[in-house]
Scaffold this motif. Structure first.
Motif, PDB file in Angstrom:
ATOM      1  N   THR A   1     104.786 105.465  63.975  1.00  0.00           N
ATOM      2  CA  THR A   1     104.319 105.424  62.589  1.00  0.00           C
ATOM      3  C   THR A   1     102.793 105.415  62.577  1.00  0.00           C
ATOM      4  N   ARG A   2     102.238 105.894  61.474  1.00  0.00           N
ATOM      5  CA  ARG A   2     100.776 105.862  61.341  1.00  0.00           C
ATOM      6  C   ARG A   2     100.292 104.416  61.314  1.00  0.00           C
ATOM      7  N   GLU A   3     101.149 103.544  60.788  1.00  0.00           N
ATOM      8  CA  GLU A   3     100.794 102.133  60.736  1.00  0.00           C
ATOM      9  C   GLU A   3     100.582 101.582  62.146  1.00  0.00           C
ATOM     10  N   SER A   4     101.548 101.846  63.058  1.00  0.00           N
ATOM     11  CA  SER A   4     101.419 101.394  64.439  1.00  0.00           C
ATOM     12  C   SER A   4     100.174 101.972  65.087  1.00  0.00           C
ATOM     13  N   CYS A   5      99.941 103.219  64.782  1.00  0.00           N
ATOM     14  CA  CYS A   5      98.796 103.915  65.341  1.00  0.00           C
ATOM     15  C   CYS A   5      97.505 103.176  64.981  1.00  0.00           C
ATOM     16  N   ASP A   6      97.397 102.797  63.702  1.00  0.00           N
ATOM     17  CA  ASP A   6      96.203 102.076  63.256  1.00  0.00           C
ATOM     18  C   ASP A   6      96.162 100.653  63.816  1.00  0.00           C
ATOM     19  N   ARG A   7      97.330  99.994  63.822  1.00  0.00           N
ATOM     20  CA  ARG A   7      97.389  98.607  64.295  1.00  0.00           C
ATOM     21  C   ARG A   7      96.941  98.519  65.757  1.00  0.00           C
ATOM     22  N   LEU A   8      97.364  99.534  66.577  1.00  0.00           N
ATOM     23  CA  LEU A   8      96.970  99.527  67.984  1.00  0.00           C
ATOM     24  C   LEU A   8      95.562 100.104  68.166  1.00  0.00           C
ATOM     25  N   GLY A   9      95.016 100.649  67.091  1.00  0.00           N
ATOM     26  CA  GLY A   9      93.683 101.235  67.166  1.00  0.00           C
ATOM     27  C   GLY A   9      93.621 102.435  68.090  1.00  0.00           C
ATOM     28  N   LEU A  10      94.668 103.262  68.071  1.00  0.00           N
ATOM     29  CA  LEU A  10      94.716 104.408  68.995  1.00  0.00           C
ATOM     30  C   LEU A  10      93.704 105.463  68.597  1.00  0.00           C
ATOM     31  N   GLN A  11      93.044 105.997  69.595  1.00  0.00           N
ATOM     32  CA  GLN A  11      92.113 107.101  69.404  1.00  0.00           C
ATOM     33  C   GLN A  11      92.140 107.954  70.658  1.00  0.00           C
ATOM     34  N   PRO A  12      91.727 109.186  70.555  1.00  0.00           N
ATOM     35  CA  PRO A  12      91.678 109.994  71.778  1.00  0.00           C
ATOM     36  C   PRO A  12      90.894 109.248  72.855  1.00  0.00           C
ATOM     37  N   GLY A  13      91.476 109.133  74.037  1.00  0.00           N
ATOM     38  CA  GLY A  13      90.826 108.427  75.136  1.00  0.00           C
ATOM     39  C   GLY A  13      91.380 107.043  75.375  1.00  0.00           C
ATOM     40  N   THR A  14      92.069 106.445  74.386  1.00  0.00           N
ATOM     41  CA  THR A  14      92.611 105.106  74.555  1.00  0.00           C
ATOM     42  C   THR A  14      93.644 105.078  75.685  1.00  0.00           C
ATOM     43  N   PRO A  15      93.495 104.159  76.671  1.00  0.00           N
ATOM     44  CA  PRO A  15      94.529 104.056  77.707  1.00  0.00           C
ATOM     45  C   PRO A  15      95.787 103.418  77.123  1.00  0.00           C
ATOM     46  N   VAL A  16      96.947 103.998  77.396  1.00  0.00           N
ATOM     47  CA  VAL A  16      98.212 103.460  76.860  1.00  0.00           C
ATOM     48  C   VAL A  16      99.294 103.543  77.928  1.00  0.00           C
ATOM     49  N   TRP A  17     100.368 102.792  77.696  1.00  0.00           N
ATOM     50  CA  TRP A  17     101.589 102.931  78.497  1.00  0.00           C
ATOM     51  C   TRP A  17     102.659 103.578  77.616  1.00  0.00           C
ATOM     52  N   THR A  18     103.305 104.574  78.180  1.00  0.00           N
ATOM     53  CA  THR A  18     104.412 105.187  77.445  1.00  0.00           C
ATOM     54  C   THR A  18     105.718 104.601  77.966  1.00  0.00           C
ATOM     55  N   MET A  19     106.683 104.452  77.050  1.00  0.00           N
ATOM     56  CA  MET A  19     107.987 103.897  77.435  1.00  0.00           C
ATOM     57  C   MET A  19     109.091 104.820  76.929  1.00  0.00           C
ATOM     58  N   VAL A  20     110.048 105.124  77.813  1.00  0.00           N
ATOM     59  CA  VAL A  20     111.185 105.960  77.431  1.00  0.00           C
ATOM     60  C   VAL A  20     112.465 105.259  77.870  1.00  0.00           C
TER      61      VAL A  20
END
Lengths: 224, 387
Positions: free
Chosen positions: B330-349
């Motif tokens: 969701t866009r909400e999660s995106c903002d809450r996590l402060g995601l931006q190009p370059g942000t290090p993240v973990w993906t989960m599947v």
């Protein structure tokens, strides 16, 4: 029994079939796929012998074969005798009168073949003619069989047109149907009755056998 | 190369095609029904005639408006598998197959025995089309098209008229034929599942136009194509190999360029190539390494691109190193996590999300020619016949 008349009728039916069937295949196949807007008129024209009195058809045929017409004169010039009141004239008339009986079943048979199958045949590398010969004809077989049987039986039984254009010449144009009429007029009931019964049996048997065959073929196709 | 550059107006559909396809492997034409896929493939077959343009397969020009070239269908040397099998009803299975073979020109590279074997037609040869199941009919149709020794195999939704079990029966045969007979295949489908299992090259067709064309994983990874693929189905495609099995838990571990994936057990030997489709909606993101969660597929990366979608969604592309993985959050999660190009993240599947619908064994290492391919993957066992 009039053996000459029976033989003549059989010969007439056979020759009519040989001439008409190839024509019917080409015409029926063309009518099945054509999109010309004249199609209803062409179909109507070909169906005329079904609805017109045999005397009307016979009259026009007689006019067409007479030595006033181009066809009559051409035939006489080539063959040496008049077309009217000859076996040749009888064949000509018989072919025309039988057109609807031969063309309609063939046309229905070709119409029942999906154009998709034609495309599939071409994608297998067959030209249109090869597809017609190897795929469509075998599939249209029940229609061809119906056409042949109807034409044969109908030729045996044709009376009015034969009388108009053939007259009543024993051995040349006197068919079974005419012979039966003749014998009845002259109170030869034994002979007329025998021939009538023979015609009845032949017609019934050929029709029943062909209906049975067509039914069997079609049932197998339907489940395909 | 297969050059398709032509147009044709068909009622409301204005077909405008401009793509170049590789002359080996499976090229999928993907799009919604009515998008013009079938008209496109029919133009290649010669059933539909373009208004203008050019169709060329390898050295052979099928159609060229300017020079007036228009090869008739039967001269194009193509094999065509239709949605409905279109077998010749008056011939046996063997008779139908022979129709392909008899018309073939030149040298026969596709042999009778191998087709019968690969498609499992041995016990069907004497049968008539009307007592075959839908799946069997389709296999015979494929065999007929192959035996024609085509320079190009066209398949128009060959599975669309089959129910799910029959689809599952025929799909492995198609996977196998693309691998065993080295010939280009043009495969029309509206099912992204089929496309990801079969295709090397993907063309997206929308409203009569070819809007995207390229290598499958590349096209699938681009978020701008998501609306055409469908929000539910859009995602990434990863080419993996089987690493090992865990029989106790019925799981299989796969390896790909940037790590490993745990999926429900698949019956392939270690080393076999496998293609996995991961739907963007099945991928979750975290800022730090998730510790106490049930999910085992955790892969680190960096946010590459964020594409806002209609409504609450955002499409996040994560660079895993050499591959990318897309996540729909969701866009909400995106903002809450402060995601931006370059942000290090973990993906989960979730492993559970990678069921048999998304895991198909792929056919050969990309770009290797069949002759050089060192060890072809184990042939799948022929599915049990439902006779």
């Amino acid at each position: 029994m009039d053996g000459t008349a029976i033989a003549l009728s059989a010969r007439l039916a056979g020759v009519t079939l040989l001439v008409l069937l190839p024509l019917a295949v080409l015409l029926g196949r063309w009518l099945a796929v054509t999109r010309t807007r004249f199609k209803p008129w062409i179909e109507g024209l070909l169906a005329l012998p079904l609805v017109l009195p045999p005397t009307v058809v016979g009259y026009y045929l007689l006019v067409a074969m007479g030595n006033q017409s181009a066809l009559g004169r051409l035939f006489e010039a080539v063959v040496g005798h008049a077309l009217a009141f000859s076996f040749g004239g009888l064949v000509f008339a018989s072919v025309l009168v039988n057109v609807p009986f031969a063309v309609q079943p063939v046309q229905r048979a070709f119409e029942s073949i999906s154009p998709d199958l034609r495309e599939a045949a071409q994608c297998c590398g067959l030209t249109r003619w090869q597809a017609l010969w190897r795929i469509e004809l075998p599939l249209a077989w029940p229609g061809l069989l119906s056409a042949a049987v109807l034409t044969f039986a109908h030729t045996l039984g044709e009376f009015g047109v034969v009388l108009m254009v053939g007259g009543n010449i024993p051995g040349e144009t006197q068919t079974v149907a005419i012979s039966i009429y003749d014998r009845t007029q002259s109170f030869d009931h034994a002979s007329a009755g025998a021939m009538a019964a023979l015609l009845l049996v032949i017609s019934l048997v050929t029709m029943a056998v062909s209906y049975g065959l067509v039914e069997r073929l079609m049932r197998r196709r339907r489940s395909a | 190369m297969i050059e398709l550059n032509f147009g044709r107006k068909l009622g409301a559909l204005d077909l405008q095609v401009d793509v170049t396809l590789p002359s080996r492997g499976v090229s999928a034409l993907f799009g919604r029904s009515g998008a013009g896929k079938s008209s496109l493939i029919n133009a290649v077959a010669g059933i539909v005639r373009p208004d203008h343009g050019r169709i060329r397969v390898g050295e052979r020009v099928f159609y060229d408006h300017d020079s007036g070239t228009d090869l008739p269908i039967e001269a194009r040397g193509i094999g065509y598998v239709f949605q409905d099998a279109r077998l010749f009803p008056h011939l046996s299975v063997a008779g139908n197959l022979r129709y392909g073979l008899k018309r073939a020109r030149g040298t026969h590279t596709v042999g009778w025995d191998s087709v019968v074997e690969v498609l499992g037609l041995d016990h069907l040869l004497d049968r008539r089309p009307w007592n075959l199941s839908g799946g069997e009919r389709q296999r015979v149709a494929i065999g007929r098209a192959l035996l024609r020794q085509p320079s190009l195999l066209l398949m128009d939704e060959p599975l669309a008229s089959l129910d799910a079990p029959r689809k599952a029966e025929v799909l492995p045969y198609i996977e196998r034929l693309a691998r065993e007979f080295a010939l280009p295949v043009l495969y029309v489908s509206h099912s992204i599942e089929e496309v990801t299992r079969l295709a090397d090259h993907l063309v997206i067709v929308s409203e009569g136009r070819t809007v995207a064309s390229g290598e499958l994983s590349d096209i699938m990874s681009r978020p701008e194509h998501a609306p055409l693929i469908g929000r539910y189905e859009a995602g990434s495609v990863l080419d993996c190999t089987v690493l090992q099995h865990n029989d106790d838990y019925a799981l299989t571990t796969l390896r790909f360029a940037d790590g490993q994936l745990r999926v429900p057990r698949i019956d392939l030997d270690p080393g076999a190539p496998v293609r996995v489709r991961i739907r963007a909606r099945d991928v979750a993101l975290a800022l730090s390494r998730p510790m106490d969660v049930s999910i085992v597929n955790k892969l680190p990366g960096r946010v590459q691109q964020i594409t806002p979608r209609d409504g609450p969604y955002a499409d996040v592309t994560v660079d895993l190193g050499s591959r990318t993985l897309r996540a729909l959050i969701t866009r909400e999660s995106c903002d809450r996590l402060g995601l931006q190009p370059g942000t290090p993240v973990w993906t989960m599947v979730k492993s559970v999300a990678l069921d048999s619908r998304s895991v198909g064994f792929s056919r050969r290492p990309r770009s290797a020619s069949p002759a050089q391919a060192p060890d072809l993957p184990q042939k799948p066992g022929a599915p049990a016949e439902a006779d």
